[in-house]
Design an enzyme around this catalytic site. Structure first.
Site, PDB file in Angstrom:
ATOM      1  CG  LEU A 115      -4.775  -3.090  10.598  1.00 45.28           C
ATOM      2  CD1 LEU A 115      -5.113  -1.817  11.356  1.00 45.28           C
ATOM      3  CD2 LEU A 115      -3.384  -3.571  10.948  1.00 45.28           C
ATOM      4  CG  ASP A 116      -5.247  -1.024   7.433  1.00 41.66           C
ATOM      5  OD1 ASP A 116      -5.689  -0.097   8.141  1.00 41.66           O
ATOM      6  OD2 ASP A 116      -4.040  -1.287   7.351  1.00 41.66           O
ATOM      7  CD  GLU A 117      -8.900  -6.768   5.145  1.00 45.81           C
ATOM      8  OE1 GLU A 117      -9.765  -6.587   4.275  1.00 45.81           O
ATOM      9  OE2 GLU A 117      -7.806  -7.308   4.918  1.00 45.81           O
TER      10      GLU A 117
END
Lengths: 277, 277, 277, 277
Positions: C221-223
């Site tokens: 996530l969001d990486e």
């Protein structure tokens, strides 16, 4: 005719601006600049008033205390230069910028002394006829080292301590001694990349912008009230080292702009944030 | 409880903030936001006060007139949506952004109509159920053309006219009809590159930054009071056409940010400058 | 005369530029733009070559394969419009900007369809004669919901999926189906404020700058690899809601600039980073 | 192993990159960075190649001359520090920044000397053990004054002359002596506010952004090839003096960033523009 700055903050209620400006008016003080802010989330009122005239501090503050709600914080500050002690490690750019700006009058400060845990910046500091104290941390516990720094600093009666790339974490005791008076420059756009080696972290994550953050130091590492931030674009061409190099200008500019706001009495600290008027 | 904004400006003198806030206080109006500014160069005072309460406009204005120096300008403005007419030529991006922001509520406006000297943007406008008037300039003198536009616009009783890349110069008569009510976006960082083809001019000069400027229209071409400016970096890779393309986002963002300030009553015009509180 | 873009990347070794440009030269292809980059940290070579001429794709790629090290990735891409499916939830600004830019030709894409888990943006989408699929997540498991979306999207044979403020987390299965083809806009300056409600997090922390990040979606996530970031200054006057409002322009600009780079074949993904040539 | 930079520019034709990189390859020189640019408007090719290896300058240049079109400019530059003479008037900030960056190694230069038409900055310069020449213009004609400066500078055999807020206009003779070797910082966002007192001009015009421009000096005042520009936002709160103060950081940053590009051989000058690779 003197100039002073009045910083007031208290729980919000109707009529505060009117009350404060009335009192200034009655004291025949001219308002040069006035800024106020109400934080509607927490119901708190902030006002910064630059005044000009002949001051009777005692009666002015007394009149304010009478008129304003209990618990109001009000400070009347002279516009004279603030005394600053700078702490450093090895990197020259932030110290250099502050030295230069104190020298040419861009920053309204007197640099009382520079304290370094290495001697790398002694030569640079002494060019400007400012005392440099080399307080090495070698063979000392953190407490012992800080004790020596505190003893060294004490004599200078500083208004503010500036950590100009001082690379060691301060203990709660140290921080408590200078509550809301220690200003640090962190070499990242906080809260991204808290802790050590932020440029390496930024490189590893592949960000397209890097930044720097000037903040008051509290006991939570890199979590204190933020005063100023700025950023620059980077791209795949930048190694971690290139980022560090490119970041120097941002760091020094952010730190000296933050310092400028602080020493000219524009900054309120409230609930781990700053209000800058 | 209603919300209104009071805009006051007059020659500076001591006690103005106190007087105005006193009157608001007496009227039991709560000050939500207050900002003031004194232009020390010309000795002029500006204040914007967002008020909440039950308004008696007449007595409030009367009380202000009694208390404030002769020649004071004070306006009490409701927070309802402003009526806007947009003028365009062929380029879609500024119109598109305003249409979209009126549609999703980001801009506090009602778009009454769009007027274009070509029909290129009719289809786009009508998607949003807004009347489009194609008023061609062909075979008409400038005066005749503008006369037709004025007649077309008149019915809409607009608070503001927005020139969203309308590429013809307006006559003094037109400008006079909507004094300080016409907002233009110029595709350069004024006063650089006044006049035609600013991107070509920028390319020829080899600048490293291009910009856009939103300003009120006056009779001096590109010389009206500036509301907002912004810039983006360019380099040798950019042809004049690339600059024009890259500039579109800046143009539309600057225009809609300027518009946002204007329609929410933040902008004073004074001596060919703006004060934005 | 056709235009195509050659994207090559492989382990670095001496002579690569020379080899590739020699082959183009032999094929009588003119190099319009060429950019290369060597990541010295990982010893990897990237090159983007815009070519013009008469292409024999097969022999060109064959010649490259003969000349370049084993394991080289090379793709020859036509300059025709990319097919894009957009996924949304309720917020209009990012979708609106992409619709407008596809409409006026600023973005080199065909929007095949828009898929939303609410119907809020159906009306806006259909103004532009683009099919809107309302695939509600209500009463469905995450797997069931995504399965329906995948079935809906499949028919469009999209080159890229754009998450234009699609507010649900995708499962690894979904992400795997469109590896390095899903572009998301996150409403913070990543890696600051990962996860939900980044503007509230930013407000709580008291930051002085907020931003947005366009990135490829991966399972973390969001990486995922960051394509573009931008920021705007904020201050104590901004509530969390004000930040969200102010952030809209940054979000939409960052997303469409990222998209512009991706659909014009400027972006390499390598080791969770992007190289943009 | 040595490092050198090859700067090539000539009329564009197919196969140039291939020819140049082939020659480097044959000389067993490793390409560390390579950047090229074709100006399609004027049909000109530029390439910057950072090389590593054992150099035989003569045969390398000979091979290039054989392979490349007549009229090609090619220069092979060592990576050693450039010698710089700085000219100043009274303001300290640009000089201070360059002194500091030469001191801490951020700028790849040796400051051979500082020349000032006042003695205000002598003390600052001498702190860094650099010779300061006070060459007053008093009671001298412009020609006489410049003659004295030229005589003073001559001995230092400078690669570049940096005008770090030197406030007098140079004669064509002076400029001709150091063609494309004099770098000036102008305190406006050129071409806005050419000539004297740009901050006063900016204030009078009511701009919302101010800037600075570093450029090579030519005989047309403020019209030389631009190297770097940057800007900062201002508003109605800024007097002309405030702008000048705020502009200092931009000026010094722009100047030292421009200088950094120039002394590391990134900058081509061509047709009154720069190409920076």
């Amino acid at each position: 005719m003197e100039k002073k700055t009045l910083l007031t903050h208290c729980t919000d209620e109707p009529g505060l601006i009117s009350k404060i400006t009335n009192i200034c008016y009655k004291h025949q003080l001219n308002i040069i600049h006035n800024n106020e802010f109400v934080d509607n989330t927490c119901g708190h009122f902030f006002m910064r008033t630059e005044l000009e005239g002949i001051f009777n501090d005692e009666t002015l503050l007394h009149d304010l205390d009478q008129a304003l709600p209990a618990g109001t914080s009000r400070r009347l500050l002279s516009s004279s230069k603030k005394r600053v002690v700078i702490m450093v490690t090895k990197e020259a750019h932030c110290l250099g910028d502050i030295l230069m700006k104190a020298f040419d009058g861009s920053l309204n400060i007197d640099i009382a002394a520079v304290v370094g845990n290495y001697d790398h910046l002694q030569n640079l500091t002494e060019k400007f006829d400012i005392p440099y104290h080399h307080v090495s941390h070698q063979d000392l516990s953190r407490q012992e080292h800080e004790q020596r720094i505190l003893e060294t600093i004490e004599q200078y009666n500083a208004d503010y301590i500036v950590l100009a790339k001082y690379m060691r974490v301060l203990t709660p005791e140290f921080v408590e001694s200078y509550r809301h008076k220690i200003i640090n420059i962190h070499h990242s756009f906080l809260p991204a990349f808290i802790g050590a080696k932020p440029y390496q972290q930024a490189y590893d994550r592949g960000v397209k912008i890097i930044g720097a953050t000037a903040h008051f130091v509290t006991n939570d590492l890199d979590e204190g009230p933020i005063i100023k931030q700025d950023v620059i674009p980077v791209d795949h061409n930048f190694s971690a080292e290139d980022m560090a190099k490119a970041g120097r200008d941002v760091e020094k500019n952010v730190l000296s702009r933050a310092l400028n706001k602080v020493v000219n009495d524009h900054v309120f600290v409230y609930e781990n944030k700053t209000v800058i008027l």
